[in-house]
Structures are given as structure tokens and as C-alpha cells.
Design a protein around this motif. Sequence first.
Motif, PDB file in Angstrom:
ATOM      1  N   ALA A  24       0.830  -1.203   0.000  1.00 37.71           N
ATOM      2  CA  ALA A  24       0.000   0.000   0.000  1.00 37.71           C
ATOM      3  C   ALA A  24       0.868   1.258   0.000  1.00 37.71           C
ATOM      4  O   ALA A  24       0.587   2.219  -0.717  1.00 37.71           O
ATOM      5  N   LEU A  25       1.938   1.257   0.787  1.00 39.43           N
ATOM      6  CA  LEU A  25       2.847   2.409   0.803  1.00 39.43           C
ATOM      7  C   LEU A  25       3.544   2.576  -0.540  1.00 39.43           C
ATOM      8  O   LEU A  25       3.781   3.704  -0.987  1.00 39.43           O
ATOM      9  N   GLY A  26       3.854   1.474  -1.206  1.00 42.24           N
ATOM     10  CA  GLY A  26       4.441   1.558  -2.541  1.00 42.24           C
ATOM     11  C   GLY A  26       3.527   2.293  -3.507  1.00 42.24           C
ATOM     12  O   GLY A  26       3.989   3.041  -4.369  1.00 42.24           O
ATOM     13  N   PHE A  27       2.231   2.101  -3.360  1.00 37.82           N
ATOM     14  CA  PHE A  27       1.264   2.789  -4.221  1.00 37.82           C
ATOM     15  C   PHE A  27       1.069   4.241  -3.781  1.00 37.82           C
ATOM     16  O   PHE A  27       1.267   5.167  -4.576  1.00 37.82           O
ATOM     17  N   TYR A  28       0.683   4.465  -2.539  1.00 37.51           N
ATOM     18  CA  TYR A  28       0.331   5.815  -2.101  1.00 37.51           C
ATOM     19  C   TYR A  28       1.546   6.750  -2.026  1.00 37.51           C
ATOM     20  O   TYR A  28       1.435   7.930  -2.366  1.00 37.51           O
ATOM     21  N   CYS A  29       2.696   6.233  -1.615  1.00 42.98           N
ATOM     22  CA  CYS A  29       3.903   7.067  -1.561  1.00 42.98           C
ATOM     23  C   CYS A  29       4.735   6.933  -2.836  1.00 42.98           C
ATOM     24  O   CYS A  29       5.119   7.941  -3.427  1.00 42.98           O
ATOM     25  N   GLY A  30       4.991   5.713  -3.257  1.00 45.11           N
ATOM     26  CA  GLY A  30       5.861   5.477  -4.399  1.00 45.11           C
ATOM     27  C   GLY A  30       5.280   5.918  -5.721  1.00 45.11           C
ATOM     28  O   GLY A  30       5.987   6.463  -6.561  1.00 45.11           O
ATOM     29  N   VAL A  31       3.970   5.695  -5.934  1.00 45.59           N
ATOM     30  CA  VAL A  31       3.345   6.074  -7.203  1.00 45.59           C
ATOM     31  C   VAL A  31       2.699   7.455  -7.104  1.00 45.59           C
ATOM     32  O   VAL A  31       3.026   8.352  -7.877  1.00 45.59           O
ATOM     33  N   LEU A  32       1.768   7.624  -6.169  1.00 45.10           N
ATOM     34  CA  LEU A  32       1.044   8.901  -6.090  1.00 45.10           C
ATOM     35  C   LEU A  32       1.884  10.028  -5.509  1.00 45.10           C
ATOM     36  O   LEU A  32       1.605  11.193  -5.776  1.00 45.10           O
ATOM     37  N   GLY A  33       2.888   9.713  -4.706  1.00 44.56           N
ATOM     38  CA  GLY A  33       3.790  10.744  -4.212  1.00 44.56           C
ATOM     39  C   GLY A  33       3.469  11.305  -2.836  1.00 44.56           C
ATOM     40  O   GLY A  33       4.053  12.308  -2.428  1.00 44.56           O
ATOM     41  N   PHE A  34       2.562  10.675  -2.086  1.00 44.36           N
ATOM     42  CA  PHE A  34       2.313  11.127  -0.718  1.00 44.36           C
ATOM     43  C   PHE A  34       3.565  10.892   0.119  1.00 44.36           C
ATOM     44  O   PHE A  34       4.375  10.002  -0.179  1.00 44.36           O
ATOM     45  N   ALA A  35       3.724  11.669   1.185  1.00 37.12           N
ATOM     46  CA  ALA A  35       4.867  11.516   2.087  1.00 37.12           C
ATOM     47  C   ALA A  35       4.454  10.674   3.292  1.00 37.12           C
ATOM     48  O   ALA A  35       3.376  10.862   3.848  1.00 37.12           O
ATOM     49  N   LEU A  36       5.326   9.769   3.689  1.00 38.48           N
ATOM     50  CA  LEU A  36       5.105   8.976   4.888  1.00 38.48           C
ATOM     51  C   LEU A  36       5.348   9.867   6.099  1.00 38.48           C
ATOM     52  O   LEU A  36       6.436  10.417   6.271  1.00 38.48           O
ATOM     53  N   MET A  37       4.338  10.023   6.941  1.00 40.91           N
ATOM     54  CA  MET A  37       4.456  10.871   8.115  1.00 40.91           C
ATOM     55  C   MET A  37       4.821  10.061   9.356  1.00 40.91           C
ATOM     56  O   MET A  37       5.598  10.508  10.190  1.00 40.91           O
ATOM     57  N   GLN A  38       4.224   8.885   9.483  1.00 38.48           N
ATOM     58  CA  GLN A  38       4.509   8.032  10.634  1.00 38.48           C
ATOM     59  C   GLN A  38       4.144   6.598  10.282  1.00 38.48           C
ATOM     60  O   GLN A  38       3.190   6.353   9.547  1.00 38.48           O
ATOM     61  N   ARG A  39       4.903   5.685  10.843  1.00 42.18           N
ATOM     62  CA  ARG A  39       4.649   4.264  10.608  1.00 42.18           C
ATOM     63  C   ARG A  39       4.681   3.530  11.939  1.00 42.18           C
ATOM     64  O   ARG A  39       5.521   3.822  12.786  1.00 42.18           O
ATOM     65  N   TYR A  40       3.766   2.598  12.112  1.00 42.90           N
ATOM     66  CA  TYR A  40       3.721   1.743  13.288  1.00 42.90           C
ATOM     67  C   TYR A  40       4.023   0.315  12.850  1.00 42.90           C
ATOM     68  O   TYR A  40       3.113  -0.481  12.617  1.00 42.90           O
ATOM     69  N   GLY A  41       5.294   0.007  12.669  1.00 46.41           N
ATOM     70  CA  GLY A  41       5.726  -1.324  12.274  1.00 46.41           C
ATOM     71  C   GLY A  41       5.061  -1.784  10.998  1.00 46.41           C
ATOM     72  O   GLY A  41       5.030  -1.062  10.001  1.00 46.41           O
ATOM     73  N   THR A  42       4.532  -3.013  11.030  1.00 42.69           N
ATOM     74  CA  THR A  42       3.848  -3.567   9.860  1.00 42.69           C
ATOM     75  C   THR A  42       2.341  -3.397   9.949  1.00 42.69           C
ATOM     76  O   THR A  42       1.612  -3.909   9.105  1.00 42.69           O
ATOM     77  N   GLN A  43       1.875  -2.646  10.969  1.00 43.45           N
ATOM     78  CA  GLN A  43       0.437  -2.562  11.205  1.00 43.45           C
ATOM     79  C   GLN A  43      -0.244  -1.312  10.683  1.00 43.45           C
ATOM     80  O   GLN A  43      -1.402  -1.371  10.302  1.00 43.45           O
ATOM     81  N   ALA A  44       0.435  -0.175  10.670  1.00 44.40           N
ATOM     82  CA  ALA A  44      -0.241   1.058  10.258  1.00 44.40           C
ATOM     83  C   ALA A  44       0.764   2.098   9.796  1.00 44.40           C
ATOM     84  O   ALA A  44       1.930   2.080  10.200  1.00 44.40           O
TER      85      ALA A  44
END
Length: 168
Positions: A24-44
Motif C-alpha cells: 500500500a505504501l508503494g502505491f500511495y507514496c511510491g506512485v502517487l507521491g504522498f509523504a510517509l508521516m509516521q509508521r507503526y511497524g507492519t500494522q499502520a
Amino acid sequence: MTASIDPRTRIGHVHLRVADLDRALGFYCGVLGFALMQRYGTQAAFVSAGGYHHHIGLNTWNSAGGTPPPPGHTGLYHVAILYPTRAALADALARLDAAGIPLTGASDHGVSEALYLDDPDRNGVELYRDRPEDEWPRDEAGGLQMVTRRLDLVALRAEAPPRGGATR
């Protein structure tokens, strides 16, 4: 009659259940270009545009390894992401093209221009830009007349800034 909601009210964010957070991050950040603000391991994870705390939340809390709901079930129809300009929408289309992600539709609604697609978990996604209100189609009485016409993707692609360029 119930009092109307305050007209300044906006949808602040959407939170999506996904089967695989990295995908999902590959799509929303990698393709669409959103920035990752925070990550909670593999859950969120929480992603945004422009440094906001988050526009989209992604989680695997009840969906890790899951499958999309079958057709005919209730749930999210799509999340709509509003782009500020036609050039920014054209850049989004160029990103999709470069990643080989197919559109499920493309419409000119008179008030807006929209691209439709599915994310990797088959959540519906609409990428769109609003036209200025003075360009909205109106009937003779001044009422809004939304339409659905085919969007000219060739003309939209021609407005994409050079890859790697800004989309102002």
C-alpha cells in the motif's frame, strides 16, 4: 427540519484497511507521491501531502493478508483525492502511466475532471481537480448541471509537467 452542518466542515482524512502495508505504501507514496508521516511497524502508516499530519491512514489491524470484499457488498466506493490544478492532475496521470497502473474510468463532470482507478487492495480511488466555480455548467435558472462526459486523456497528458518537475 435539522439545522445544516457548518459549511466550513471538510473531510479531514480517510483510513483504509489493507492486506499488505508495504504494498500500500508503494502505491500511495511510491506512485502517487504522498509523504510517509509516521509508521507503526507492519500494522499502520499515515501519509500526507504538504506536511499535514495525515490525509490517508493505512492499517492491517483486521485485514493483514486479507482479500477485497466481493462485488455486491457494502463498503467504501472510492476515496477522492483533490488536486489543486489541472497540471497536478496531469502529473498524477503521468505517475500512473509510468507505474503501469490502469484507469477504470476517466470523466469530465463539468464541475471537475476525474481519473478513476483501484489501489492494490481494490479500494476505489478518484484523482480529480475542480474547475473554478464560475466555469461550472448551469441551467437557465442558474442551477448546477453536473454531467458525465469522457475526459480527453490525450489533452490532459499534454499538460503534465516534465517528470521530476514541480506541479504548481
